[in-house]
Structures are given as structure tokens and as C-alpha cells.
Scaffold this motif. Structure first.
Motif, PDB file in Angstrom:
ATOM      1  N   ASN A 204       0.782  -1.295  -0.179  1.00 40.35           N
ATOM      2  CA  ASN A 204      -0.155   0.032  -0.087  1.00 40.35           C
ATOM      3  C   ASN A 204       0.794   1.271  -0.175  1.00 40.35           C
ATOM      4  O   ASN A 204       0.500   2.385   0.340  1.00 40.35           O
ATOM      5  CB  ASN A 204      -0.973   0.094   1.320  1.00 40.35           C
ATOM      6  N   ASP A 205       2.160   1.236  -0.304  1.00 41.75           N
ATOM      7  CA  ASP A 205       3.057   2.189  -0.136  1.00 41.75           C
ATOM      8  C   ASP A 205       3.981   2.098  -1.267  1.00 41.75           C
ATOM      9  O   ASP A 205       5.433   2.048  -0.934  1.00 41.75           O
ATOM     10  CB  ASP A 205       3.546   2.477   1.089  1.00 41.75           C
ATOM     11  N   CYS A 206       3.722   2.248  -2.350  1.00 43.92           N
ATOM     12  CA  CYS A 206       4.505   1.860  -3.565  1.00 43.92           C
ATOM     13  C   CYS A 206       4.145   2.569  -5.082  1.00 43.92           C
ATOM     14  O   CYS A 206       2.721   2.941  -4.815  1.00 43.92           O
ATOM     15  CB  CYS A 206       4.666   0.300  -3.978  1.00 43.92           C
ATOM     16  N   SER A 207       4.571   2.818  -5.978  1.00 45.24           N
ATOM     17  CA  SER A 207       4.078   3.341  -7.018  1.00 45.24           C
ATOM     18  C   SER A 207       2.980   2.507  -7.702  1.00 45.24           C
ATOM     19  O   SER A 207       3.004   0.992  -7.501  1.00 45.24           O
ATOM     20  CB  SER A 207       5.214   3.420  -8.090  1.00 45.24           C
ATOM     21  N   ARG A 208       2.209   2.902  -8.435  1.00 46.67           N
ATOM     22  CA  ARG A 208       1.178   2.245  -9.055  1.00 46.67           C
ATOM     23  C   ARG A 208       1.550   1.243 -10.038  1.00 46.67           C
ATOM     24  O   ARG A 208       0.729   0.341 -10.747  1.00 46.67           O
ATOM     25  CB  ARG A 208      -0.091   3.146  -9.771  1.00 46.67           C
ATOM     26  N   ASN A 209       2.855   1.426 -10.595  1.00 50.45           N
ATOM     27  CA  ASN A 209       3.379   0.522 -11.414  1.00 50.45           C
ATOM     28  C   ASN A 209       4.209  -0.602 -11.074  1.00 50.45           C
ATOM     29  O   ASN A 209       5.042  -1.205 -11.674  1.00 50.45           O
ATOM     30  CB  ASN A 209       4.437   1.513 -12.591  1.00 50.45           C
ATOM     31  N   VAL A 210       3.922  -0.545  -9.430  1.00 54.13           N
ATOM     32  CA  VAL A 210       4.738  -1.894  -8.879  1.00 54.13           C
ATOM     33  C   VAL A 210       3.821  -2.373  -8.213  1.00 54.13           C
ATOM     34  O   VAL A 210       2.653  -2.157  -7.746  1.00 54.13           O
ATOM     35  CB  VAL A 210       5.779  -1.025  -7.895  1.00 54.13           C
ATOM     36  N   TYR A 211       4.184  -3.767  -8.089  1.00 56.31           N
ATOM     37  CA  TYR A 211       3.399  -4.611  -7.244  1.00 56.31           C
ATOM     38  C   TYR A 211       4.018  -5.782  -6.389  1.00 56.31           C
ATOM     39  O   TYR A 211       5.340  -5.911  -7.174  1.00 56.31           O
ATOM     40  CB  TYR A 211       2.403  -5.369  -8.094  1.00 56.31           C
ATOM     41  N   ILE A 212       3.708  -6.239  -5.199  1.00 51.65           N
ATOM     42  CA  ILE A 212       4.519  -6.939  -4.474  1.00 51.65           C
ATOM     43  C   ILE A 212       3.979  -8.544  -4.728  1.00 51.65           C
ATOM     44  O   ILE A 212       2.840  -8.606  -4.712  1.00 51.65           O
ATOM     45  CB  ILE A 212       4.138  -6.410  -2.974  1.00 51.65           C
ATOM     46  N   LYS A 213       5.039  -9.075  -5.109  1.00 40.20           N
ATOM     47  CA  LYS A 213       4.823 -10.809  -5.271  1.00 40.20           C
ATOM     48  C   LYS A 213       3.969 -11.293  -4.289  1.00 40.20           C
ATOM     49  O   LYS A 213       4.282 -10.969  -3.001  1.00 40.20           O
ATOM     50  CB  LYS A 213       5.800 -11.155  -5.873  1.00 40.20           C
ATOM     51  N   PRO A 214       3.429 -12.483  -4.409  1.00 43.95           N
ATOM     52  CA  PRO A 214       2.641 -13.333  -3.236  1.00 43.95           C
ATOM     53  C   PRO A 214       3.578 -13.774  -2.044  1.00 43.95           C
ATOM     54  O   PRO A 214       3.211 -13.707  -1.093  1.00 43.95           O
ATOM     55  CB  PRO A 214       2.192 -14.513  -4.204  1.00 43.95           C
ATOM     56  N   ASN A 215       4.948 -13.942  -2.287  1.00 46.01           N
ATOM     57  CA  ASN A 215       5.997 -14.221  -1.365  1.00 46.01           C
ATOM     58  C   ASN A 215       5.818 -12.961  -0.425  1.00 46.01           C
ATOM     59  O   ASN A 215       6.420 -13.232   0.699  1.00 46.01           O
ATOM     60  CB  ASN A 215       7.071 -14.455  -1.878  1.00 46.01           C
ATOM     61  N   GLY A 216       5.797 -11.781  -0.771  1.00 48.03           N
ATOM     62  CA  GLY A 216       5.597 -10.511   0.428  1.00 48.03           C
ATOM     63  C   GLY A 216       6.884 -10.034   0.384  1.00 48.03           C
ATOM     64  O   GLY A 216       7.044  -9.016   1.084  1.00 48.03           O
ATOM     65  N   PHE A 217       7.803 -10.449  -0.238  1.00 51.93           N
ATOM     66  CA  PHE A 217       9.499  -9.925   0.008  1.00 51.93           C
ATOM     67  C   PHE A 217       9.834  -9.340  -1.334  1.00 51.93           C
ATOM     68  O   PHE A 217      10.983  -8.574  -1.397  1.00 51.93           O
ATOM     69  CB  PHE A 217      10.320 -11.072   0.593  1.00 51.93           C
ATOM     70  N   THR A 218       9.306  -9.575  -2.464  1.00 55.50           N
ATOM     71  CA  THR A 218       9.872  -9.325  -3.595  1.00 55.50           C
ATOM     72  C   THR A 218       8.897  -8.225  -4.456  1.00 55.50           C
ATOM     73  O   THR A 218       7.594  -8.476  -4.559  1.00 55.50           O
ATOM     74  CB  THR A 218      10.070 -10.464  -4.566  1.00 55.50           C
ATOM     75  N   LEU A 219       9.329  -7.010  -5.040  1.00 57.98           N
ATOM     76  CA  LEU A 219       8.635  -6.123  -5.588  1.00 57.98           C
ATOM     77  C   LEU A 219       9.042  -6.556  -7.036  1.00 57.98           C
ATOM     78  O   LEU A 219       9.933  -6.788  -7.637  1.00 57.98           O
ATOM     79  CB  LEU A 219       8.909  -4.731  -5.395  1.00 57.98           C
ATOM     80  N   HIS A 220       7.971  -6.092  -7.959  1.00 57.10           N
ATOM     81  CA  HIS A 220       8.022  -6.283  -9.527  1.00 57.10           C
ATOM     82  C   HIS A 220       7.461  -4.884  -9.907  1.00 57.10           C
ATOM     83  O   HIS A 220       6.564  -4.721  -9.740  1.00 57.10           O
ATOM     84  CB  HIS A 220       7.203  -7.565  -9.953  1.00 57.10           C
ATOM     85  N   ARG A 221       8.346  -4.611 -10.888  1.00 54.29           N
ATOM     86  CA  ARG A 221       7.983  -3.165 -11.653  1.00 54.29           C
ATOM     87  C   ARG A 221       7.481  -3.371 -12.855  1.00 54.29           C
ATOM     88  O   ARG A 221       8.058  -4.200 -13.821  1.00 54.29           O
ATOM     89  CB  ARG A 221       9.372  -2.254 -11.640  1.00 54.29           C
ATOM     90  N   ASN A 222       6.324  -3.213 -13.320  1.00 57.31           N
ATOM     91  CA  ASN A 222       5.778  -3.442 -14.681  1.00 57.31           C
ATOM     92  C   ASN A 222       6.527  -2.745 -15.848  1.00 57.31           C
ATOM     93  O   ASN A 222       7.024  -1.520 -15.316  1.00 57.31           O
ATOM     94  CB  ASN A 222       4.275  -3.049 -14.488  1.00 57.31           C
ATOM     95  N   PRO A 223       6.349  -3.125 -16.892  1.00 60.54           N
ATOM     96  CA  PRO A 223       7.062  -2.335 -17.945  1.00 60.54           C
ATOM     97  C   PRO A 223       6.395  -1.365 -18.540  1.00 60.54           C
ATOM     98  O   PRO A 223       5.512  -1.327 -19.431  1.00 60.54           O
ATOM     99  CB  PRO A 223       7.293  -3.551 -19.194  1.00 60.54           C
TER     100      PRO A 223
ATOM    101  N   ASN B 201      10.096  -5.171 -15.671  1.00 59.52           N
ATOM    102  CA  ASN B 201       9.978  -6.573 -15.282  1.00 59.52           C
ATOM    103  C   ASN B 201      11.199  -6.756 -14.252  1.00 59.52           C
ATOM    104  O   ASN B 201      11.251  -7.935 -14.038  1.00 59.52           O
ATOM    105  CB  ASN B 201       9.907  -7.404 -16.338  1.00 59.52           C
ATOM    106  N   THR B 202      11.852  -5.703 -13.922  1.00 56.19           N
ATOM    107  CA  THR B 202      12.859  -5.790 -12.913  1.00 56.19           C
ATOM    108  C   THR B 202      12.470  -6.318 -11.471  1.00 56.19           C
ATOM    109  O   THR B 202      10.983  -6.095 -11.276  1.00 56.19           O
ATOM    110  CB  THR B 202      13.809  -4.787 -12.670  1.00 56.19           C
ATOM    111  N   GLU B 203      13.024  -6.922 -10.604  1.00 55.88           N
ATOM    112  CA  GLU B 203      12.586  -7.485  -9.325  1.00 55.88           C
ATOM    113  C   GLU B 203      13.471  -7.043  -8.333  1.00 55.88           C
ATOM    114  O   GLU B 203      14.761  -7.252  -8.505  1.00 55.88           O
ATOM    115  CB  GLU B 203      12.173  -8.962  -9.341  1.00 55.88           C
ATOM    116  N   VAL B 204      12.982  -6.592  -7.217  1.00 56.39           N
ATOM    117  CA  VAL B 204      13.867  -6.444  -5.974  1.00 56.39           C
ATOM    118  C   VAL B 204      13.243  -7.078  -4.768  1.00 56.39           C
ATOM    119  O   VAL B 204      12.204  -6.871  -4.274  1.00 56.39           O
ATOM    120  CB  VAL B 204      13.867  -4.753  -5.934  1.00 56.39           C
ATOM    121  N   SER B 205      14.076  -7.716  -4.119  1.00 58.80           N
ATOM    122  CA  SER B 205      13.765  -8.457  -2.867  1.00 58.80           C
ATOM    123  C   SER B 205      14.612  -7.837  -1.763  1.00 58.80           C
ATOM    124  O   SER B 205      15.539  -6.950  -1.622  1.00 58.80           O
ATOM    125  CB  SER B 205      14.361  -9.941  -2.743  1.00 58.80           C
ATOM    126  N   MET B 206      13.760  -7.740  -0.507  1.00 57.44           N
ATOM    127  CA  MET B 206      14.211  -6.980   0.653  1.00 57.44           C
ATOM    128  C   MET B 206      13.976  -8.127   1.917  1.00 57.44           C
ATOM    129  O   MET B 206      12.952  -8.541   2.178  1.00 57.44           O
ATOM    130  CB  MET B 206      13.781  -5.816   0.825  1.00 57.44           C
TER     131      MET B 206
END
Length: 269
Positions: A86-105, A241-246
Motif C-alpha cells: 500500500n506504499d508503492c508506485s501504481r506501476n509496482v506490485y508486491i509478489k505473493p511471497n511478500g518480499f519481492t517487488l516487481h516493476r511493470n514495463p 519487469n525488474t524485481e527487488v527483494s528485501m
């Protein structure tokens, strides 16, 4: 009297009862008596295992990302520090694992995401792993809640104003208030970031500094004089389509955190 009642309940009964309580109630239970406190400090008992199963996706529990996290309660703690959907760009979604974000192209857009929990006191660290191409700009660092999470064009969004501080992994520049603050790390011909390398971000709210490690090598203090505000782990990306985990790595002085949900889970540590 309370201690006498507590001793009458066997451990397996306590596990069943506690597994149905939320974190706020578990915190209260830990204050009832020494036995409850010790019981809930066992980070691998079925109470924390069942909470993990309910909160974390099976994909996350079996992933390499959490394989080095030693206990169920530590895994749950990491989940509460992960990216905030709930605190990310509209072009980003958090994957089901909860730890990885995905930026849409999405063309001509820079997009950022913040973690669920920010820090204002104590010393804290988390790991960031960039798991896709960096593109022309890929920035990791911190921001306040006032920093923007989306802008037009391909720019260093994190570090573009006075509310954020970042390290651009592409050109090794530090960024704050829209200006480059110098090269980082301070090495001759410092190697560029390679996809998959682990960056540890170290925020010291007591000394007001931000530092980084790469592959467990300390790179030095990047920023000094950070403000007395709640600061959130943040990244900004431009590549589609890049992904970043934290994941939260360790927490010092965690009980000083003002977030109530966080206190509910770490007060037992």
C-alpha cells in the motif's frame, strides 16, 4: 496465583491457545508470568510456526530468501518489515511471497516502493537483492513518508529531494536533494553492482548515519546528519519487469520502534 494457574497448563495446550491469539494478545500474555514469557521466547515453537503458516505464503517459507533466517519468529518479523503493497508506485506490485517487488514495463516512468515499517531510533539493517536488470538508474536507500514514489521519465527518484537518500548502483553516485553527493564507495575503480549481489543497508538512527555493505564487505558511511524523522527502506527502479527483494537482517534496539504492530512481535525477543 497467576504463576500457579500457568503451571497447570501443559506446553501443548499453551501452544494451541496461543496459536489463536493475535500479536497484541501474545504481547500481553508474555507479561502475565515468567513461564509465558519464556514460552513465547522460544522462537521455533508451534505458536510461531502456525503464525508463519497463516501470514506467509508457502512460496516464501520455502524460498532461498528466508533459508538463512533461523527461526519461525524471525521469519515472521522479516515479513512485517518487507515491502508495503500500500506504499508503492501504481506501476509496482508486491509478489505473493511478500518480499519481492516487481516493476511493470511502463515507459517513461520511475517507480519506487517503501517498506512497511520505518525507524527513528536504534540501529537497523536489511538486505536488498536486485534480481533483474538495473537499467539506467537503480537506487537503494531510505526516505520519509513525504518522498514521492513515482515520476515521469527515467531519473534517480530516490535522492531527488530533501526527503530521500540513495545510492545509484549503476554509476556509484550518492544522491540527496536532487544532487550527486559524490562517488561511493570511496575506492579507485570501485566495481559496479552485479545482479544478484547482496547489499546490506545499515541505518544508525542514534548517530544519524546511513552505510552499506556489499557481499558482507563494509563500504563505509554514505550519509551523515540524517534528520530526526521516521525513515523507511526504499528503492526506485526504471527497468521493466525488474524485481527487488528485501529482508530484515537484524535489529538492534528494536523495542524503541514506535510502530505498535512491530512492538507486539519483537517485545518477546
Amino acid at each position: 496465583m497467576c504463576d500457579e494457574i500457568a503451571t497447570l497448563l501443559p506446553d501443548n495446550v499453551l501452544e494451541v491457545i496461543f496459536s489463536y491469539l493475535d500479536l497484541h494478545d501474545l504481547r500481553n500474555c508474555s507479561l502475565v508470568c515468567k513461564r509465558y514469557y519464556r514460552f513465547l521466547n522460544d522462537e521455533n515453537n508451534d505458536v510461531w510456526r502456525l503464525h508463519c503458516v497463516r501470514k506467509l505464503a508457502e512460496e516464501a517459507l520455502k524460498s532461498d530468501l528466508l533459508s538463512s533466517v533461523p527461526t519461525y519468529k524471525a521469519k515472521l518479523r522479516a515479513f512485517y518489515h518487507a515491502w508495503n503493497p500500500n506504499d508503492c508506485s501504481r506501476n509496482v506490485y508486491i509478489k505473493p511471497n511478500g518480499f519481492t517487488l516487481h516493476r511493470n514495463p511502463v515507459a517513461q516512468s520511475t517507480d519506487a516502493s517503501r517498506a512497511k515499517i520505518g525507524f527513528r531510533h536504534g540501529r537497523h539493517a536489511w538486505e536488498v537483492i536486485w534480481e533483474g536488470p538495473l537499467g539506467t538508474v537503480a537506487v537503494i536507500g531510505i526516505s520519509t513518508k513525504d518522498a514521492p514514489l513515482q515520476c515521469h521519465g527515467y531519473v534517480a527518484l530516490l535522492g531527488s529531494d530533501e526527503q530521500s537518500w540513495g545510492w545509484n548502483l549503476v554509476d556509484n553516485h550518492l544522491l540527496h536533494n536532487g544532487d550527486a553527493q559524490g562517488n561511493y564507495p570511496l575506492l579507485n575503480n570501485a566495481p559496479k553492482y552485479q545482479v544478484g549481489e547482496r547489499i546490506r543497508v545499515i541505518l544508525d538512527c542514534d548517530d544519524n548515519t546511513l552505510s552499506f555493505e556489499k557481499n558482507y564487505e563494509f563500504l563505509g558511511v554514505a550519509f551523515r546528519g540524517l534528520p530526526d524523522k521516521k525513515l523507511y527502506p526504499t528503492v526506485s527502479a526504471v527497468y521493466g519487469n525488474t524485481e527487488v527483494s528485501m529482508k530484515c537482517h537484524w535489529l538492534l534496539a528494536h523495542a524503541l520502534c514506535a510502530n505498535e504492530t512491530f512492538r507486539n512481535i519483537v517485545i518477546l525477543v
